[in-house]
Every structure is written in C-alpha cells, then in structure tokens.
Design an enzyme around this catalytic site. Structure first.
Site, short mmCIF file in Angstrom:
data_model
loop_
_atom_site.label_atom_id
_atom_site.label_comp_id
_atom_site.label_asym_id
_atom_site.label_seq_id
_atom_site.Cartn_x
_atom_site.Cartn_y
_atom_site.Cartn_z
N CYS A 2 55.27 -22.33 39.52
CA CYS A 2 54.89 -20.95 39.81
C CYS A 2 54.97 -20.63 41.30
CB CYS A 2 53.47 -20.70 39.35
SG CYS A 2 53.20 -21.08 37.63
N TRP A 75 55.89 -20.43 35.66
CA TRP A 75 56.47 -21.56 34.94
C TRP A 75 55.44 -21.90 33.87
CZ3 TRP A 75 55.42 -26.99 34.48
CH2 TRP A 75 56.51 -27.75 34.05
N ASN A 100 48.46 -19.70 40.38
CA ASN A 100 49.20 -20.96 40.17
C ASN A 100 48.17 -22.02 39.82
OD1 ASN A 100 51.46 -19.68 41.04
ND2 ASN A 100 51.76 -20.89 42.89
N LYS A 488 70.05 -37.51 37.70
CA LYS A 488 70.79 -36.34 38.17
C LYS A 488 71.61 -35.74 37.04
CE LYS A 488 69.06 -35.66 40.91
NZ LYS A 488 67.98 -36.28 41.56
N LYS A 607 60.85 -27.41 40.81
CA LYS A 607 61.09 -28.17 42.03
C LYS A 607 59.84 -28.92 42.46
CE LYS A 607 63.36 -29.46 45.65
NZ LYS A 607 64.30 -30.55 45.33
C1 G6P Z 1 59.96 -32.60 40.16
C2 G6P Z 1 61.33 -32.35 40.75
C3 G6P Z 1 61.99 -33.68 41.08
C4 G6P Z 1 61.10 -34.50 41.98
C5 G6P Z 1 59.70 -34.69 41.39
C6 G6P Z 1 58.74 -35.29 42.40
O1 G6P Z 1 60.09 -33.19 38.91
O2 G6P Z 1 62.13 -31.62 39.86
O3 G6P Z 1 63.23 -33.44 41.74
O4 G6P Z 1 61.69 -35.75 42.21
O5 G6P Z 1 59.16 -33.43 41.01
O6 G6P Z 1 58.57 -34.38 43.46
P1 G6P Z 1 58.10 -34.77 44.91
O7 G6P Z 1 58.06 -33.46 45.65
O8 G6P Z 1 56.73 -35.38 44.77
O9 G6P Z 1 59.08 -35.73 45.48
#
Ligand code: G6P
Length: 612
Positions: A2, A75, A100, A488, A607
């Site tokens: 969010c 979200w 949020n 990925k 993200k």
């Molecule tokens: C989410 C994102 C990932 C990331 C993970 C951990 O799942 O989509 O790309 O690796 O969170 O996030 P951080 O900010 O703690 O590295």
C-alpha cells in the site's frame, strides 16, 4: 504494498496526489482512491480497481479539486480487490481515512461500532478506524484529539492519514510498524507520504515519524506527539535523492534500467570503503569497534532476494573469514524461539529496511543476547537502519522494479566487505585480505563486461517463452545464485521455476526432466566444476535441454541439447556470485517481455512488504 500520499495547501492538490501515487506504483498494488475536500467544503471520493490510470479516467469523467486531500494505493489483505474495499474509507460523510498495515483487533472493534449503529460498506480492517474516529468527533472532540484517542484502541500495524470535512485546517496522521514521512513544503503547504519518493517533486525536506507518533499537519504548523503522548520534535532531513532518480529514461522497464545500473551501483557501494588492500571498518558505524572484536558467529535473517544474498554470504563468512554462519528466513525466525550461541552477531539484510518480518526479527533479536545487531540495507532512513546497532548501506539508489536486481548484487558487495572486516579483526594474513579486496574492486568492471551478453541472452529467451517449467542448478555459492535466477523467472514471467543444488538432482527433481523442461546451470570455474559437469550429464542422459552459463575454461562445449553461454574469463570465487547473477536477471527479463507480463509490477507481488 500500500502507498499513502496526503497534502494540505492553498492550491488544488489533486495532481500532486495523483503524481505521488504514480511515484509509488513500483511498490505493487491492486486498487487506488482519492478523497478531496473541495472549495465548497464537500468531501469528494473517487476510487477504482486496477492501476492509477483507471483512477485518472474516473477523475476525467467526474473531476474534483481541492486544497486538502489524501490518496492511496491498496494491496489487498482483508477483503478482495473491489472498489468498495479500496481506500479512502469515509465515515459519517465527513471523516476520510487511508491506512497501510493490518489492524489485528478489527473484528472486536467492528462489533462494538456496529452495536453503536455504524454500517460497514467494506470488508476491510481499515474501515473500523474511520468509524472509531467519527464516533470520537461526534462526542465533541476535535480531529486531533479523536485520532490520539482512537490509536490507543488499535492493535497491529498502521500508518494512517485522515481529515475531517468539518475541520478544514488540518490532516492528522499516526504510525506504528509502517513508515510515514512528513514533507515540509514552502509557502503554507505540507505533505505526508509512506515513502519520500512520492513527494520529491514537491519537497526535499522531510521529518520521519517514529514508532507510535501521532501528528497534526496544518498548512503552517506541524505538531507531533510520541508514544507516551508527550509533544516532541523530529529532526528535519534534507533528502539527496533527485526526483528523476526514479525516472525510467530510455529503458523500456525499470527492471532493465536497474540491471544496467549495476556497474555504477556496485562501484558506489564499494567506493570509500574498500581502500586498496583493506576495508574501512568505520563504515559500519561507531559501534563496530566495540562489537566486531566479540563476534564468534553470524546469524543472518532476511526475506526473498535478500535471503538469497544471505545464503551467498555464508560462503563469504565461512570459507573466506572462517567464522560459523547460519541463514534463515525472517518469517520463520521470529516465531522459532531460537537459542543464541554466545558471541553471535545478528545480521539483517533488507533492500527497503521496512519488511515487516525482517524488522520483527530484529526486534526479537534485540531481546535475545546477541553481541550486537547489524543491518545491510539500501534505505538510510529506514526503520531497520535506525534500530540496528551497526549498518552497512548499499548504494544501489532507488530500486523501483518489484523484482530486485541491483539491490541484490550491491548486498553481495556489502556482505563481501563485511566478511573482510571480520577477517581483518580475526587477524587474517594481510596479503590474503589485500587479494580479496582487489578482487572485489574488479567486480563493477566484470559486471559491465557481462552485460555485453545481453543480445545473446535475448536469443535464448525465445526458447523459454512457451515453457511451463524451468530448473536451475548450481553448486556451492552458485546454488543461491541459481535460487535467485529461479525466483526472478517465476516472479516476472510466471513460469514455474525451481532451483536445486546440482548434487541433489538425483534425489528427486531428475524425475521431472524431459525435453519440455529447460535446465539452466551456473558453471563458474571452481573446485566443484567437475562434480557439476557429472550432474549435467545426468540431465542430458534423460533428454533434458541444458543452458549453461560457463567459464571459458570450464570444458563445457555446445552440443546437441547443450547450449553454452561463455562468461568473461578469470572470474574468481568471490566474484562469481555477483557476475553470474547478471545473465540470469537478463534471461528472466527477456522471457517476461516475450510473454507480455507486467515486468515492473508483477501480479500479486509488492516491492516492500510492510505487513506480516
Ligand atoms: C518483497 C519483494 C522482494 C524482496 C523481499 C524482501 O517480496 O518483492 O523483491 O526481496 O520483499 O524485501 P527487502 O526490502 O527486505 O529486501
């Protein structure tokens, strides 16, 4: 995850709010909404399922403007993706609120409010907060008092922003466990957002709210109360981020831009820290001198891609610095009640520094008798950095693509430096330290050379676009690289991808191998190369199609059923995880583009995951 934007000014703020939502799009979301108090004192609400452009269409069809407003990208957690569940939520035709986080006691609050006659228009946990605040203003409290009282009733995580159509001089905000930042405008206007990036076109001066803070934001004054209800001031930070640091430029997607930014991001992360033949320990902060001499073990905790960085770091720390290391995902660690060996350093890795599970793990660790806590992080103002004893910042710059790329490789660079700092403390031979330092310093150039393989990788991608599954193999430190490659591919192309340590193939995944299952192998020239080659034979013998990223001297030749991509020469063990990650990022990217997915904002993902 969010996103929040709010503004109070003397001019129309609708375009500022929409621009802010666009700047937060990278976080991942499924619906949006905006509430404005117009010139006639009427509360205007527009919401839409889908991307911000859908909300813009709504606004074109039914325009609204006003000097006070809040906007949100949601979200979904509680309740499906519907317009009724999108924020803002409105109570009594006057209170408009965005949120949020997750309110854990919302069921109990909902029954209480229903008993008082409140009707719920959504399935969200958020709506209870709007009604709770309405109930308090109805009793004669001003908005600020109502918010300060309401938050005492909430358990869980929240960043909330609210205004009352009958008090057009203020916006009120509050936070616990979910970030919120006040943007200080010029000429009688102020802003609020969940992330500074939303506001960079309006201001560079920010006040970060602390856990439990409540604030009243007026055009010309900001008042903040802390968790104990005492009035406090929070320091003003000048952000060095530029608004265009988050622009896509000539690239088709942020992810591609961020893959190509890696040589610079790595050079920035290493510069001024890696000094020719050693690492400057002081970059870990003033506590390093006290904590590092006590470290006998390292316990790494992280999520997602950052967890994979931790798995690579185990090799750096155990093989390089001869110090025991364990690695664990944060969502498991925080409930495991771990036993801490004396002399253990707790190391949290996170791009955002706001991931709820990683933050909770850090807070749990602080009670458990570690010799200290350290964060590897990309956001200097994040909660993780503020709460850890030591921090080593990656300098990747803002990462917008949901699938992490430059954050991962810069984490590996930072972890390599941390390994060297620990090895220095443990009295390692200076020549060995100097050798590793030189090898690390070469990584940005090696990554630059590797990016030249892009056109060939794009060719390979055409052979994956119609596949349903893929298997990634690696051994030793290449196994976490394979895990990251598989992550990925699945994140952005929606192809089911799994990674295995190649020696484990015969214990299960070999049963899946046939002509329809592409097998991607990571084959640097290291002590395990011959073992890996035997594993690849096992794949060929079952008719599997091999795609191998190989060292030029690996002795793996292209043949029927074996495609080989020759990597740059002379990649050392320390460098290999960083360099071999790059072609896997590019492969996932090109496959996703061919499949027509939303590369930068893949479905269902966010993200920065600020809820548990
Ligand atoms: C989410 C994102 C990932 C990331 C993970 C951990 O799942 O989509 O790309 O690796 O969170 O996030 P951080 O900010 O703690 O590295």
């Amino acid at each position: 995850m969010c996103g929040i934007v709010g503004a109070i000014a003397a001019r129309d703020v609708s375009s500022i709010l929409i621009d802010g939502l666009h700047r937060l799009e990278y976080r991942g979301y499924d619906s949006t909404g905006i509430a404005l108090l117009d010139e006639d004192g009427e509360l205007q609400l527009r919401r839409a399922v889908g991307k911000v452009v859908r909300l813009e269409e709504r606004l074109r069809a039914a325009p609204c403007h006003g000097p006070i407003g809040i906007a949100h990208s949601r979200w979904a957690t509680h309740g499906g993706v519907t317009e009724a569940n999108a924020h803002p939520h409105v109570s009594g035709g006057r209170i408009a609120l965005i949120h949020n986080g997750i309110i854990e006691n919302y069921v109990e609050l909902r029954s209480e409010l229903q008993a008082k006659g409140y009707h719920f228009a959504s399935e969200t946990d958020t709506e209870v907060i709007a009604h709770l605040i309405h109930e308090l203003v109805k009793q004669g409290n001003d908005l600020t008092t109502a918010v300060r009282q309401a938050v005492r009733r909430l358990t869980g995580a929240y960043a909330i922003v609210v205004f009352d159509a009958q008090e057009p001089d203020r916006i009120c905000v509050a936070r616990i466990a979910s970030p919120l930042v006040i943007g200080l405008g010029k000429d009688g206007e102020n802003f609020v957002a969940s992330d500074v990036q939303a506001l960079l076109t309006e201001t560079r001066r920010f006040q970060f709210l602390e856990e439990g803070d409540v604030a009243e934001i007026r055009r010309d004054a900001i008042t903040i109360w802390d968790q104990s209800d005492a009035e406090v001031s929070r320091p003003v930070h000048e952000s060095s981020l530029s608004a265009d640091a988050v622009e896509r430029g000539e690239y088709a997607h942020y992810m591609l831009k961020e893959i190509y930014e890696q040589p610079r991001a790595l050079a920035d992360t290493l510069s001024e820290r890696l000094l020719g033949d050693h690492v400057l320990e002081a970059v870990l902060g003033p506590a390093a001198g006290r904590i590092l001499p006590l470290v006998q073990n390292v316990h790494i905790v992280a999520c997602g891609t950052s967890f994979h960085a931790g798995l690579v770091a185990r090799y750096y720390l155990e093989q390089g610095a001869r110090i025991p290391c364990s690695v664990e995902v944060a969502s498991e660690y925080r409930y495991r009640d771990p036993v801490v060996t004396p002399g253990t350093l707790f190391l949290a890795i996170s791009q955002s520094g706001e991931t709820a599970d990683t933050l909770a793990a850090l807070r749990e660790a602080r009670r458990l008798g570690y010799v200290g806590t350290c964060a590897i992080c990309n956001v200097a103002e994040s909660s993780l950095v503020r709460e850890a004893d030591m921090a080593l910042m990656t300098r990747a710059g803002p990462e917008v693509g949901v699938a992490s790329t430059k954050a991962f490789t810069t984490q590996l660079a930072a972890l390599g430096m941390l390994g060297l700092a620990i090895a220095q403390r443990r009295g390692f031979d200076r020549r060995t330290i100097a050798l590793y330092a030189r090898q690390m310093a070469q990584v940005p150039t090696l990554v630059e050379h590797t990016l030249k393989l892009d056109p060939q990788i794009r060719q390979w991608a055409t052979r994956f676009a119609d596949k349903q599954h893929a298997l990634f193999l690696g051994r030793g430190p290449s196994y976490p690289v394979a895990l990251e490659g598989a992550l990925k591919l699945k994140e952005i192309s929606y192809i089911h991808a799994e990674a295995y340590p190649a020696g484990e193939l015969k214990h299960g995944p070999l049963a899946l191998v046939d002509a329809e299952m592409p097998v991607i192998a990571v084959a640097p020239n290291n002590a395990l190369l011959e073992k890996l080659k035997s594993n690849l034979q096992e794949v060929r013998a079952r008719g599997g199609q091999l795609f191998v990223f190989a060292d030029p001297n690996a002795g793996i030749e292209p043949a029927d059923g074996i495609d080989v991509m020759t990597m740059p020469d002379h990649i050392e063990a320390l460098q290999a995880p960083l360099v071999y990650t790059v072609p896997l990022q590019l492969l996932a990217y090109h496959v996703a583009v061919l499949r027509g997915t939303d590369v930068d904002q893949p479905r269902n993902l966010a993200k920065s995951v600020t809820v548990e």
